[in-house]
Every structure is written in structure tokens, then in C-alpha cells.
Design a protein around this motif. Structure first.
Motif, short mmCIF file in Angstrom:
data_model
loop_
_atom_site.label_atom_id
_atom_site.label_comp_id
_atom_site.label_asym_id
_atom_site.label_seq_id
_atom_site.Cartn_x
_atom_site.Cartn_y
_atom_site.Cartn_z
N ILE A 75 0.83 -1.21 0.00
CA ILE A 75 0.00 0.00 0.00
C ILE A 75 0.87 1.25 0.00
N LEU A 76 1.87 1.29 0.88
CA LEU A 76 2.76 2.46 0.96
C LEU A 76 3.53 2.65 -0.34
N ALA A 77 4.13 1.56 -0.84
CA ALA A 77 4.94 1.66 -2.06
C ALA A 77 4.08 2.03 -3.26
N THR A 78 2.89 1.45 -3.36
CA THR A 78 2.01 1.75 -4.48
C THR A 78 1.52 3.19 -4.44
N SER A 192 -3.44 2.07 -10.08
CA SER A 192 -2.79 1.83 -8.79
C SER A 192 -3.26 0.52 -8.17
N ILE A 193 -4.55 0.24 -8.28
CA ILE A 193 -5.08 -1.01 -7.73
C ILE A 193 -4.49 -2.21 -8.47
N LEU A 194 -4.39 -2.11 -9.78
CA LEU A 194 -3.81 -3.21 -10.56
C LEU A 194 -2.30 -3.29 -10.37
N LEU A 195 -1.68 -2.19 -9.92
CA LEU A 195 -0.24 -2.19 -9.66
C LEU A 195 0.09 -2.88 -8.34
N PHE A 196 -0.86 -2.86 -7.42
CA PHE A 196 -0.63 -3.38 -6.08
C PHE A 196 -0.21 -4.85 -6.07
N PRO A 197 -0.87 -5.75 -6.82
CA PRO A 197 -0.43 -7.16 -6.81
C PRO A 197 1.02 -7.33 -7.22
N HIS A 198 1.48 -6.53 -8.18
CA HIS A 198 2.88 -6.61 -8.59
C HIS A 198 3.80 -6.22 -7.43
N ALA A 199 3.37 -5.21 -6.67
CA ALA A 199 4.20 -4.73 -5.56
C ALA A 199 4.36 -5.81 -4.49
#
Length: 271
Positions: A75-78, A192-199
Motif C-alpha cells: 500500500i505504501l509503495a504503491t 494503482s489497484i492493478l499495480l498493487f499485486p505486482h508490488a
């Protein structure tokens, strides 16, 4: 029930589960997965849903703690990556060809480096540990989203209503706030939501390799790394169940992102 109501219900259920998983770590203490050699290497049962490890620690609570840690780092990184993507993408689209060319070149350069290698290098350079992996994810996950923002800005700024607003004497700040940002923000949220799983997957990967969160902290990557030493002994639950939990969280975020995109998409609003 139409498609829109179904999507809202799915979003509510998925987001509720994700909130529960993210906040679970707040209520879990070390006592929940304390060392108990009398119960070591126990397979899944009613007393220990995910079994116990080689030290008798409850794997269900360790997995919940690890997922919660991974989610908060994600969450923080995204959030930081999304802000970087918004600023950089906006400047690339608005500040002329030279700035755009430089930013595009920087994005291409970063994307040409193997992602996992870049994460490891940044993590080591920033001291490793929780701080190192968080900074590494922040600095490497903005590129694709910045390209999306840049493309949206370049399309919007050539629109007729933007040109009309300029002819009416509206300032650049007014046009940015009233005309450009309302179109970009929904795309940024979905991205951002779709980026979160990658993070969180990259956080688990780097921790698994030994460059991320210290092993004394029950992160998912550390749990999976430890379990590799016991797979040949038949203790499958040490890796399979935490791994499936991580996969479940990733799928939930994918579902949230896809359904939110359908909800915002004007072509599906009346379905």
C-alpha cells in the motif's frame, strides 16, 4: 439484478476481505505463533488450520501476519509510486517535446533493466530490510503508470473543449484542475489497484531471495524461503498454504481492479 449491482456487490465483498487481511496483523501478537516444540511439524488440523512448522509455531497466524505486513508495504509503495507516476506523466504530457523525450527515455531505460535485478540493486543500495524493499518498489513501479498518465494528458490537452477553455482566457491551473485531472484520476486509481499485486509479489520475491524483510519477521517471502528446507520431508503445508494465501490476495486485487474499471467505464454504465 443488473451487471452494475453485481459488480458493486463483488467489489464490496472483495474490499471487505482485503481490509480484514490488512488489519489482521494489528491484532496478532507473537503469542499466537509462539514456539511450541511439543506441536512441531504438525499437519493441518482443526487445532492448527495451516499446521505448524519445525518450531511448533502456528502457520495460520504466521501467514496472516505475513500477508498483513506485505499488504502494508504494498500500500505504501504503491501510493508513492502512483504519486510519482502522476507527477512525471503529467509533466511529460504538458511541458513540451524536450521534457517529454527525456522522461520517455528515462522510462525506457528503467524498463530495459530486468525488474528483479533492479529491485535487488536498489534494495541493497538503500540498506536492505523493510526500508530497502519498500524504497525499491517505490522507485521501480511508477513507469508503466506514468506512461498511461502521459498518454491521457496528451490526448486530453488536444481536445476541442480544452482549446475552447484556453480561448476563453482560462489559466493553465484552472484547465488542469477542472478539465484534465477529472479524466486522469479514475485511470490512476484503477492503475494503482492493478499495480498493487505486482508490488506485493515483488516484495515476497525479494524477501524470498534474502534481500528484503529480515527472516525473524514472519513475512510471506521469509516463510516460503524457510519452507524450502522441509519440502523433501513431506511438510508441504509450510509452503503451499502460505503461497495460496498470497495468490488469493493477488487475485482479489485483480478482481477489484477489473470490476472497478467496468464500473467506471461509461460504455457499461447502463448494463
Amino acid at each position: 439484478m443488473n451487471r452494475r449491482k453485481s459488480i458493486i456487490i463483488i467489489l464490496f465483498l472483495c474490499i471487505s476481505i482485503l481490509i480484514l487481511l490488512a488489519t489482521a496483523g494489528i491484532y496478532i501478537t507473537e503469542e499466537h505463533y509462539a514456539v511450541n516444540f511439543a506441536n512441531k511439524n504438525s499437519p493441518p488440523s482443526f487445532d492448527h488450520i495451516f499446521g505448524t512448522d519445525f518450531m511448533g509455531r502456528d502457520m495460520f497466524y504466521r501467514t496472516l501476519e505475513g500477508i498483513s505486513i506485505s499488504m502494508w508495504i504494498g500500500i505504501l509503495a504503491t501510493a508513492v509510486s502512483s504519486i510519482m507516476a502522476l507527477i512525471i506523466g503529467f509533466f511529460a504530457g504538458m511541458l513540451g517535446k524536450k521534457i517529454d523525450a527525456f522522461i520517455t527515455w528515462t522510462i525506457d531505460l528503467l524498463m530495459s533493466i530486468p525488474h528483479l535485478l533492479l529491485l535487488v540493486l536498489i534494495c541493497i543500495a538503500t540498506g536492505g530490510g523493510t526500508k530497502g524493499i519498500t524504497v525499491a518498489i517505490m522507485l521501480t513501479h511508477w513507469t508503466i503508470l506514468a506512461r498511461i498518465v502521459r498518454t491521457e494528458v496528451m490526448v486530453i490537452k488536444t481536445s476541442e473543449y480544452i482549446q475552447t477553455s484556453k480561448r476563453m482566457g482560462k489559466s493553465s491551473l484552472f484547465i488542469t484542475i477542472k478539465h484534465i485531472m477529472p479524466h486522469i484520476i479514475p485511470q490512476l486509481i484503477i492503475g494503482s489497484i492493478l499495480l498493487f499485486p505486482h508490488a506485493i509479489m515483488h516484495e515476497a520475491s525479494i524477501t524470498f531471495l534474502g534481500f528484503g524483510i529480515p527472516k525473524e519477521i514472519p513475512a510471506i517471502g521469509a516463510i516460503l524461503s524457510e519452507s524450502m528446507n522441509y519440502l523433501t520431508s513431506g511438510m508441504w503445508w509450510l509452503s503451499v498454504l502460505p503461497g495460496l494465501t498470497l495468490l488469493f490476495v493477488v487475485i482479489l486485487f485483480e478482481v477489484v481492479g477489473d470490476n472497478l474499471q467496468r464500473l467506471i467505464d461509461p460504455t457499461s454504465v447502463q448494463e
